[in-house]
Design a protein around this motif. Structure first.
Motif, PDB file in Angstrom:
ATOM      1  N   SER A 155       8.619  -0.843  12.437  1.00 18.53           N
ATOM      2  CA  SER A 155       8.606  -1.514  13.742  1.00 18.53           C
ATOM      3  C   SER A 155       9.081  -0.582  14.856  1.00 18.53           C
ATOM      4  O   SER A 155       8.905  -0.881  16.034  1.00 18.53           O
ATOM      5  CB  SER A 155       9.478  -2.770  13.697  1.00 18.53           C
ATOM      6  OG  SER A 155      10.815  -2.425  13.427  1.00 18.53           O
ATOM      7  N   ASP A 156       9.666   0.541  14.482  1.00 19.78           N
ATOM      8  CA  ASP A 156      10.101   1.509  15.507  1.00 19.78           C
ATOM      9  C   ASP A 156       8.918   2.246  16.152  1.00 19.78           C
ATOM     10  O   ASP A 156       9.029   2.759  17.260  1.00 19.78           O
ATOM     11  CB  ASP A 156      11.059   2.539  14.882  1.00 19.78           C
ATOM     12  CG  ASP A 156      10.443   3.262  13.697  1.00 19.78           C
ATOM     13  OD1 ASP A 156      10.195   4.459  13.781  1.00 19.78           O
ATOM     14  OD2 ASP A 156      10.182   2.604  12.678  1.00 19.78           O
ATOM     15  N   LEU A 157       7.778   2.277  15.441  1.00 20.67           N
ATOM     16  CA  LEU A 157       6.634   3.038  15.966  1.00 20.67           C
ATOM     17  C   LEU A 157       5.824   2.178  16.936  1.00 20.67           C
ATOM     18  O   LEU A 157       4.699   1.752  16.658  1.00 20.67           O
ATOM     19  CB  LEU A 157       5.760   3.536  14.802  1.00 20.67           C
ATOM     20  CG  LEU A 157       6.456   4.518  13.850  1.00 20.67           C
ATOM     21  CD1 LEU A 157       5.555   4.895  12.692  1.00 20.67           C
ATOM     22  CD2 LEU A 157       6.918   5.773  14.592  1.00 20.67           C
ATOM     23  N   SER A 177      12.613  -1.652  10.245  1.00 17.44           N
ATOM     24  CA  SER A 177      12.367  -0.214  10.436  1.00 17.44           C
ATOM     25  C   SER A 177      13.291   0.517   9.473  1.00 17.44           C
ATOM     26  O   SER A 177      14.519   0.494   9.642  1.00 17.44           O
ATOM     27  CB  SER A 177      12.674   0.214  11.868  1.00 17.44           C
ATOM     28  OG  SER A 177      12.751   1.629  11.907  1.00 17.44           O
ATOM     29  N   ALA A 178      12.680   1.107   8.458  1.00 18.82           N
ATOM     30  CA  ALA A 178      13.502   1.862   7.513  1.00 18.82           C
ATOM     31  C   ALA A 178      14.101   3.073   8.213  1.00 18.82           C
ATOM     32  O   ALA A 178      15.241   3.456   7.948  1.00 18.82           O
ATOM     33  CB  ALA A 178      12.660   2.299   6.311  1.00 18.82           C
ATOM     34  N   SER A 179      13.353   3.652   9.138  1.00 19.25           N
ATOM     35  CA  SER A 179      13.852   4.840   9.849  1.00 19.25           C
ATOM     36  C   SER A 179      15.112   4.533  10.644  1.00 19.25           C
ATOM     37  O   SER A 179      16.049   5.325  10.651  1.00 19.25           O
ATOM     38  CB  SER A 179      12.797   5.361  10.822  1.00 19.25           C
ATOM     39  OG  SER A 179      11.750   5.919  10.114  1.00 19.25           O
ATOM     40  N   LYS A 232       7.943   1.485   1.198  1.00 25.72           N
ATOM     41  CA  LYS A 232       8.639   0.815   0.082  1.00 25.72           C
ATOM     42  C   LYS A 232       9.811   1.669  -0.418  1.00 25.72           C
ATOM     43  O   LYS A 232      10.932   1.183  -0.586  1.00 25.72           O
ATOM     44  CB  LYS A 232       7.673   0.540  -1.089  1.00 25.72           C
ATOM     45  CG  LYS A 232       6.494  -0.335  -0.737  1.00 25.72           C
ATOM     46  CD  LYS A 232       5.602  -0.610  -1.928  1.00 25.72           C
ATOM     47  CE  LYS A 232       4.949   0.625  -2.519  1.00 25.72           C
ATOM     48  NZ  LYS A 232       3.991   1.314  -1.603  1.00 25.72           N
ATOM     49  N   THR A 233       9.523   2.952  -0.657  1.00 29.50           N
ATOM     50  CA  THR A 233      10.565   3.837  -1.183  1.00 29.50           C
ATOM     51  C   THR A 233      11.693   4.001  -0.169  1.00 29.50           C
ATOM     52  O   THR A 233      12.869   4.065  -0.545  1.00 29.50           O
ATOM     53  CB  THR A 233       9.950   5.206  -1.538  1.00 29.50           C
ATOM     54  OG1 THR A 233       8.843   4.977  -2.407  1.00 29.50           O
ATOM     55  CG2 THR A 233      10.950   6.109  -2.227  1.00 29.50           C
ATOM     56  N   SER A 234      11.326   4.062   1.098  1.00 29.39           N
ATOM     57  CA  SER A 234      12.359   4.212   2.130  1.00 29.39           C
ATOM     58  C   SER A 234      13.268   2.984   2.162  1.00 29.39           C
ATOM     59  O   SER A 234      14.500   3.110   2.262  1.00 29.39           O
ATOM     60  CB  SER A 234      11.702   4.404   3.503  1.00 29.39           C
ATOM     61  OG  SER A 234      10.801   5.476   3.461  1.00 29.39           O
ATOM     62  N   LEU A 235      12.679   1.792   2.061  1.00 25.01           N
ATOM     63  CA  LEU A 235      13.497   0.569   2.045  1.00 25.01           C
ATOM     64  C   LEU A 235      14.371   0.534   0.802  1.00 25.01           C
ATOM     65  O   LEU A 235      15.561   0.196   0.863  1.00 25.01           O
ATOM     66  CB  LEU A 235      12.589  -0.672   2.094  1.00 25.01           C
ATOM     67  CG  LEU A 235      11.828  -0.895   3.416  1.00 25.01           C
ATOM     68  CD1 LEU A 235      10.761  -1.964   3.249  1.00 25.01           C
ATOM     69  CD2 LEU A 235      12.787  -1.265   4.540  1.00 25.01           C
ATOM     70  N   ASP A 259       0.825  -1.218   0.000  1.00 31.76           N
ATOM     71  CA  ASP A 259       0.000   0.000   0.000  1.00 31.76           C
ATOM     72  C   ASP A 259       0.859   1.269   0.000  1.00 31.76           C
ATOM     73  O   ASP A 259       2.051   1.220   0.285  1.00 31.76           O
ATOM     74  CB  ASP A 259      -0.873   0.008   1.267  1.00 31.76           C
ATOM     75  CG  ASP A 259      -2.209  -0.682   1.034  1.00 31.76           C
ATOM     76  OD1 ASP A 259      -2.415  -1.214  -0.067  1.00 31.76           O
ATOM     77  OD2 ASP A 259      -3.027  -0.683   1.972  1.00 31.76           O
ATOM     78  N   HIS A 260       0.192   2.383  -0.229  1.00 30.20           N
ATOM     79  CA  HIS A 260       0.853   3.680  -0.127  1.00 30.20           C
ATOM     80  C   HIS A 260       1.347   3.916   1.291  1.00 30.20           C
ATOM     81  O   HIS A 260       0.651   3.582   2.262  1.00 30.20           O
ATOM     82  CB  HIS A 260      -0.137   4.808  -0.448  1.00 30.20           C
ATOM     83  CG  HIS A 260      -0.279   5.027  -1.917  1.00 30.20           C
ATOM     84  ND1 HIS A 260       0.801   5.256  -2.738  1.00 30.20           N
ATOM     85  CD2 HIS A 260      -1.372   5.057  -2.695  1.00 30.20           C
ATOM     86  CE1 HIS A 260       0.358   5.411  -3.969  1.00 30.20           C
ATOM     87  NE2 HIS A 260      -0.944   5.283  -3.979  1.00 30.20           N
ATOM     88  N   GLY A 261       2.518   4.489   1.370  1.00 38.10           N
ATOM     89  CA  GLY A 261       2.999   4.985   2.657  1.00 38.10           C
ATOM     90  C   GLY A 261       3.523   3.942   3.614  1.00 38.10           C
ATOM     91  O   GLY A 261       3.823   4.246   4.770  1.00 38.10           O
ATOM     92  N   VAL A 262       3.676   2.702   3.151  1.00 40.22           N
ATOM     93  CA  VAL A 262       4.144   1.657   4.078  1.00 40.22           C
ATOM     94  C   VAL A 262       5.669   1.650   4.225  1.00 40.22           C
ATOM     95  O   VAL A 262       6.197   1.033   5.143  1.00 40.22           O
ATOM     96  CB  VAL A 262       3.659   0.246   3.644  1.00 40.22           C
ATOM     97  CG1 VAL A 262       2.145   0.148   3.732  1.00 40.22           C
ATOM     98  CG2 VAL A 262       4.137  -0.106   2.239  1.00 40.22           C
TER      99      VAL A 262
HETATM  100  N1  LIG Z   1       8.738   5.822  11.676  1.00 38.27           N
HETATM  101  C1  LIG Z   1       8.948   5.279  10.474  1.00 38.27           C
HETATM  102  N2  LIG Z   1       8.573   5.940   9.368  1.00 38.27           N
HETATM  103  C2  LIG Z   1       8.794   5.360   8.169  1.00 38.27           C
HETATM  104  C3  LIG Z   1       9.417   4.102   8.047  1.00 38.27           C
HETATM  105  N3  LIG Z   1       9.510   3.802   6.735  1.00 38.27           N
HETATM  106  C4  LIG Z   1       8.971   4.821   6.073  1.00 38.27           C
HETATM  107  N4  LIG Z   1       8.543   5.769   6.929  1.00 38.27           N
HETATM  108  C5  LIG Z   1       7.883   7.039   6.604  1.00 38.27           C
HETATM  109  O1  LIG Z   1       6.626   6.726   6.022  1.00 38.27           O
HETATM  110  C6  LIG Z   1       6.322   7.644   4.975  1.00 38.27           C
HETATM  111  C7  LIG Z   1       6.033   6.890   3.673  1.00 38.27           C
HETATM  112  O2  LIG Z   1       7.209   6.206   3.311  1.00 38.27           O
HETATM  113  P1  LIG Z   1       7.497   5.808   1.786  1.00 38.27           P
HETATM  114  O3  LIG Z   1       8.808   5.109   1.768  1.00 38.27           O
HETATM  115  O4  LIG Z   1       7.337   6.978   0.891  1.00 38.27           O
HETATM  116  O5  LIG Z   1       6.298   4.801   1.527  1.00 38.27           O
HETATM  117  P2  LIG Z   1       5.886   4.133   0.123  1.00 38.27           P
HETATM  118  O6  LIG Z   1       5.382   2.780   0.445  1.00 38.27           O
HETATM  119  O7  LIG Z   1       6.990   4.209  -0.860  1.00 38.27           O
HETATM  120  O8  LIG Z   1       4.692   5.062  -0.308  1.00 38.27           O
HETATM  121  P3  LIG Z   1       4.171   5.339  -1.822  1.00 38.27           P
HETATM  122  O9  LIG Z   1       5.354   5.854  -2.587  1.00 38.27           O
HETATM  123  O10 LIG Z   1       3.090   6.340  -1.643  1.00 38.27           O
HETATM  124  O11 LIG Z   1       3.665   4.029  -2.353  1.00 38.27           O
HETATM  125  C8  LIG Z   1       7.523   8.582   4.867  1.00 38.27           C
HETATM  126  O12 LIG Z   1       7.234   9.745   5.608  1.00 38.27           O
HETATM  127  C9  LIG Z   1       8.639   7.806   5.543  1.00 38.27           C
HETATM  128  O13 LIG Z   1       9.606   8.654   6.127  1.00 38.27           O
HETATM  129  C10 LIG Z   1       9.825   3.426   9.244  1.00 38.27           C
HETATM  130  O14 LIG Z   1      10.382   2.316   9.249  1.00 38.27           O
HETATM  131  N5  LIG Z   1       9.558   4.066  10.418  1.00 38.27           N
END
Ligand SMILES: Nc1nc2c(ncn2[C@@H]2O[C@H](COP(=O)(O)OP(=O)(O)OP(=O)(O)O)[C@@H](O)[C@H]2O)c(=O)[nH]1
Length: 312
Positions: free
Chosen positions: A209-211, A237-239, A105-108, A100-103
């Protein structure tokens, strides 16, 4: 395993729309890439500037090998402290991120790509990187091209493409978002339907998992889901960059387990894995032995092993 934080070259990035020459891919066990060949992307885009980046920590196991001139256009990380000269193959595999959006993926994908600065967003959606895992090099092309919310009647060809091209799949949900967990199950079913006959490596990832305080999905639920849907499971936890290197190294091991067979990979890994004690090994062996004669135990063992990304 050592952590090497030396400066390194930027990993190769591609736009998702850029065709990747099929000859680059290792879909068969016998395919080996000639390291002397220049990168296909270097051929198509020789002017592309390459800036230096600092390598992220990638768990505790990263090390970069800047001396390898034959692979100068790609970044590498390694799970080993050993000399990589013994590496015997260099295959390329596409790994598709779904979710899904915002999970996250891009951060990983950004961590995989070596993007460290917090405010620096990955500008592309496909990244290539060579990993040395258990003494063998493997190149992954991670594709962050999944578009989750296709509307009814809208062209779904990009989704279909994603479901067709992967050699391995990483299905991501956020542990803070139950609906993303439900979507992950649906994605697993969709994937199974699209690639019925294939024994693909699929890893279910509970990210964020950090949240801790906003967690909605327990780790046990993730694990149970992985058992039901017959895939591997890891929380990341990508963060915090927690378990991200383990995730991508796990992808490599899952690909190899299917390519080489269980015994070869497990033997190779045991040479490199020195941390596991004799007691742990014996327990694992006994678990398996008992499980052979006990169906319920088998489920228990599978639920234990679903988060060991180094076994089938
Ligand atoms: N606290 C926390 N925030 C995270 C983590 N991974 C991603 N985020 C945050 O979650 C938000 C969405 O992350 P994205 O990596 O853009 O998610 P995505 O799945 O690529 O989203 P789409 O591109 O919309 O499909 C960003 O603000 C990230 O900084 C994590 O492991 N921990």
């Amino acid at each position: 395993m050592t952590l090497n934080t030396q400066r390194e070259k930027e990993p190769l990035r591609r736009r998702g729309s850029t065709p990747i020459p099929p000859a680059k891919f290792c879909q068969h066990s016998s395919w080996t890439r000639d390291p002397q060949l220049p990168s296909p992307s270097a051929q198509t885009n020789p002017e592309k500037p390459r800036t230096q980046r600092s390598h992220p920590p990638l768990g505790q196991s990263a090390s970069y090998h800047p001396g390898d001139k034959s692979l100068h256009y790609r970044a590498q990380w390694s799970s080993d402290s050993e000399d990589d000269s013994q590496s015997d193959s260099d295959c390329v595999h596409r790994v598709v991120l779904l979710g899904d959006h915002g999970v996250g993926k891009t951060s990983l994908a950004g961590i995989f790509a070596g993007i460290t600065e917090k405010d620096e967003q990955p500008g592309e959606d496909t990244y290539e990187r060579t990993l040395t895992v258990d003494g063998e090099k493997t190149t992954l092309i991670v594709m962050d091209t999944w578009e989750n919310d296709k509307l009814e009647g809208e062209d779904s060809s990009s989704q279909d493409d994603c479901l067709k091209v992967g050699s391995a799949y990483v299905i991501v949900y956020s542990v803070t978002d139950r609906s993303s967990f439900d979507s992950a199950s649906e994605l697993r079913i969709t994937l199974r339907r699209a690639r019925q006959a294939e024994n693909l490596p699929i890893i279910l990832v509970g990210n964020k998992s950090d949240l801790v305080r906003s967690r909605e999905v327990a780790v046990e639920e993730g694990r149970a889901c992985a058992v039901v849907f017959d895939c591997k499971f890891i929380e990341t936890s990508a963060s915090l960059q927690h378990n991200v290197s383990e995730l991508f190294e796990g992808v490599v091991r899952q690909i190899r387990l299917r390519r080489d067979g269980r015994e070869v990979v497990e033997r190779r890994r045991s040479i490199y894995k020195r941390k596991e004690s004799v007691t742990q090994k014996a327990r694992r062996f006994l678990d398996r032995l008992v499980a052979r004669n006990n169906q319920r135990m088998a489920v228990k063992v599978r639920s234990k092993s679903c988060h060991d990304l180094a076994v089938l």
